[in-house]
Design a protein around this motif. Structure first.
Motif, PDB file in Angstrom:
ATOM      1  N   LEU A  56      16.411  42.503  19.826  1.00  0.00           N
ATOM      2  CA  LEU A  56      16.253  41.933  18.491  1.00  0.00           C
ATOM      3  C   LEU A  56      16.132  40.425  18.613  1.00  0.00           C
ATOM      4  O   LEU A  56      16.790  39.815  19.460  1.00  0.00           O
ATOM      5  N   ARG A  57      15.315  39.816  17.758  1.00  0.00           N
ATOM      6  CA  ARG A  57      15.059  38.377  17.828  1.00  0.00           C
ATOM      7  C   ARG A  57      15.380  37.732  16.481  1.00  0.00           C
ATOM      8  O   ARG A  57      15.130  38.306  15.429  1.00  0.00           O
ATOM      9  N   THR A  58      15.912  36.513  16.559  1.00  0.00           N
ATOM     10  CA  THR A  58      16.167  35.735  15.346  1.00  0.00           C
ATOM     11  C   THR A  58      14.835  35.282  14.748  1.00  0.00           C
ATOM     12  O   THR A  58      13.833  35.163  15.468  1.00  0.00           O
ATOM     13  N   PRO A  59      14.799  35.032  13.437  1.00  0.00           N
ATOM     14  CA  PRO A  59      13.542  34.652  12.794  1.00  0.00           C
ATOM     15  C   PRO A  59      12.898  33.391  13.378  1.00  0.00           C
ATOM     16  O   PRO A  59      11.681  33.263  13.359  1.00  0.00           O
ATOM     17  N   ASP A  60      13.695  32.482  13.931  1.00  0.00           N
ATOM     18  CA  ASP A  60      13.122  31.263  14.506  1.00  0.00           C
ATOM     19  C   ASP A  60      12.524  31.503  15.888  1.00  0.00           C
ATOM     20  O   ASP A  60      11.884  30.623  16.461  1.00  0.00           O
ATOM     21  N   GLY A  61      12.730  32.708  16.450  1.00  0.00           N
ATOM     22  CA  GLY A  61      12.150  33.056  17.736  1.00  0.00           C
ATOM     23  C   GLY A  61      12.897  32.525  18.944  1.00  0.00           C
ATOM     24  O   GLY A  61      12.470  32.726  20.075  1.00  0.00           O
ATOM     25  N   HIS A  62      14.039  31.876  18.740  1.00  0.00           N
ATOM     26  CA  HIS A  62      14.754  31.251  19.855  1.00  0.00           C
ATOM     27  C   HIS A  62      15.895  32.088  20.426  1.00  0.00           C
ATOM     28  O   HIS A  62      16.354  31.808  21.526  1.00  0.00           O
ATOM     29  N   GLY A  63      16.393  33.072  19.714  1.00  0.00           N
ATOM     30  CA  GLY A  63      17.537  33.842  20.196  1.00  0.00           C
ATOM     31  C   GLY A  63      17.256  35.330  20.193  1.00  0.00           C
ATOM     32  O   GLY A  63      16.591  35.838  19.297  1.00  0.00           O
ATOM     33  N   GLU A  64      17.754  36.006  21.218  1.00  0.00           N
ATOM     34  CA  GLU A  64      17.597  37.450  21.287  1.00  0.00           C
ATOM     35  C   GLU A  64      18.903  38.126  21.677  1.00  0.00           C
ATOM     36  O   GLU A  64      19.694  37.569  22.441  1.00  0.00           O
ATOM     37  N   LEU A  65      19.082  39.315  21.129  1.00  0.00           N
ATOM     38  CA  LEU A  65      20.162  40.216  21.530  1.00  0.00           C
ATOM     39  C   LEU A  65      19.519  41.429  22.161  1.00  0.00           C
ATOM     40  O   LEU A  65      18.515  41.941  21.656  1.00  0.00           O
ATOM     41  N   GLU A  66      20.083  41.899  23.268  1.00  0.00           N
ATOM     42  CA  GLU A  66      19.667  43.166  23.843  1.00  0.00           C
ATOM     43  C   GLU A  66      20.856  44.108  23.708  1.00  0.00           C
ATOM     44  O   GLU A  66      21.929  43.858  24.256  1.00  0.00           O
TER      45      GLU A  66
END
Length: 145
Positions: A56-66
């Motif tokens: 999953l990615r944050t709307p700003d495109g800078h953070g992800e969770l797996e």
């Protein structure tokens, strides 16, 4: 040597419930898969490693969770992490409206551990216990807006 942050990986009890929680907060699913095989055993260090995963990615495109839901070996239940324990602590998100984010979290049965605090008139923030006991910090920058 250049280094780039990729993601934070979190094992969850119920992948679909965790996806629902984080997508309701505003993250987007960018991929789902089932992983297994010798490469997965080697990379993770578990024989017979077999898991359902979602990124999953944050709307700003800078953070992800797996997020991982283990099918094998069977997931080991542990006590939820406490804020003062050594090790993986929490995942934190900035939100535009903390009250709205808390309403979303509440729909998933997730509430502040104690309440909402204000740090030096700069942030309103709180920790909630998310799906599978994940500590999630939500913070609203009071200097914006």
């Amino acid at each position: 040597m250049p280094i780039t942050f990729e993601n934070v990986g979190i094992a969850v009890r119920d992948l679909d419930a965790a996806i629902a929680f984080f997508t309701d907060l505003g993250l987007a699913v960018v991929g789902r898969d089932t992983v297994s095989g010798e490469w997965a055993d080697t990379a993770v260090g578990l024989d017979g490693n077999h898991a359902r995963i979602a990124v999953l990615r944050t709307p700003d495109g800078h953070g992800e969770l797996e997020l991982f839901e283990y099918l094998h070996p069977k997931a080991i239940e542990t006590e939820p992490t406490q804020p003062h324990e050594i090790g993986m602590h929490r995942v934190a998100f900035s939100v535009d409206d903390l009250d709205e984010a808390l309403a979303v979290a509440a729909r998933h049965g997730c509430h502040p551990l104690r309440g909402v605090a204000t740090y030096r008139d700069v942030y309103r923030l709180t920790y909630v216990r998310g799906p599978s006991g994940i500590l999630v910090m939500l913070a609203q920058d009071l200097t914006k807006g």
